[in-house]
Design an enzyme around this catalytic site. Structure first.
Site, PDB file in Angstrom:
ATOM      1  N   GLU A 112       0.862  -1.181   0.000  1.00  0.00           N
ATOM      2  CA  GLU A 112       0.000   0.000   0.000  1.00  0.00           C
ATOM      3  C   GLU A 112       0.895   1.226   0.000  1.00  0.00           C
ATOM      4  OE1 GLU A 112      -2.243  -3.267   1.901  1.00  0.00           O
ATOM      5  OE2 GLU A 112      -0.449  -2.257   2.634  1.00  0.00           O
ATOM      6  N   TYR A 124       7.720   2.644  -7.533  1.00  0.00           N
ATOM      7  CA  TYR A 124       7.002   1.369  -7.657  1.00  0.00           C
ATOM      8  C   TYR A 124       6.541   1.126  -9.090  1.00  0.00           C
ATOM      9  CZ  TYR A 124       6.812   1.549  -2.541  1.00  0.00           C
ATOM     10  OH  TYR A 124       7.130   1.618  -1.209  1.00  0.00           O
TER      11      TYR A 124
END
Length: 156
Positions: A112, A124
């Site tokens: 998350e 990411y």
């Protein structure tokens, strides 16, 4: 790849209880709503995969904590020291996370991230994580408000 090229200058080791104070100090420097010292101690006590990255002089450069659940790993926390961000250390740690998850026979890694954490999102996404959902009101935010979490997956 950026500056991190030579493993001989980096020391990657399992996180131990003696690392917690230093890890917690780094956590408070890089996150507006950091984990507590107890969160780190509990994670170690639960047997999660927790690793630290240090330079040749022993300075803490970063860390991560990974929890294995059936066939999927959950990246609980990852951080790079504020003064060392942008040098490729985040990617280096993500490589180590992926290697750890593969070693545990995991199929994918979940994490998350705050939508407001643009730098982490970019890292990411560039690494290959893809958004798969949202958790509404997941994170504490300023003034008692909450911030959503973007849920991302990396398929191994």
């Amino acid at each position: 790849m950026s500056a991190v090229r030579d493993d001989d200058h980096l020391f990657y080791a399992p996180m131990v209880a003696a690392d917690i104070d230093e890890v917690f100090a780094l956590e408070k420097q890089v996150y507006p709503h950091p984990w507590t010292r107890g969160n780190f101690a509990d994670s170690l006590g639960s047997g999660y995969n927790a690793w630290v990255l240090r330079d040749r002089d022993g300075a803490l450069l970063g860390y991560y904590l990974l929890m294995a659940v059936v066939d999927e790993a959950h990246l609980l926390n990852v951080a790079v020291a504020a003064g060392r961000q942008g040098e490729g250390l985040g990617r280096y740690l993500l490589d180590k996370v992926a290697a750890c998850a593969r070693g545990l026979s995991m199929d994918s890694i979940l994490l998350e991230v705050r939508p407001s954490n643009l730098r982490a999102l970019a890292v990411y996404e560039k690494y290959g994580y893809a958004e798969i959902g949202r958790r509404r009101g997941y994170y504490p935010a300023h003034d008692g408000k909450r911030e959503d979490a973007i849920v991302m997956r990396f398929v191994l």
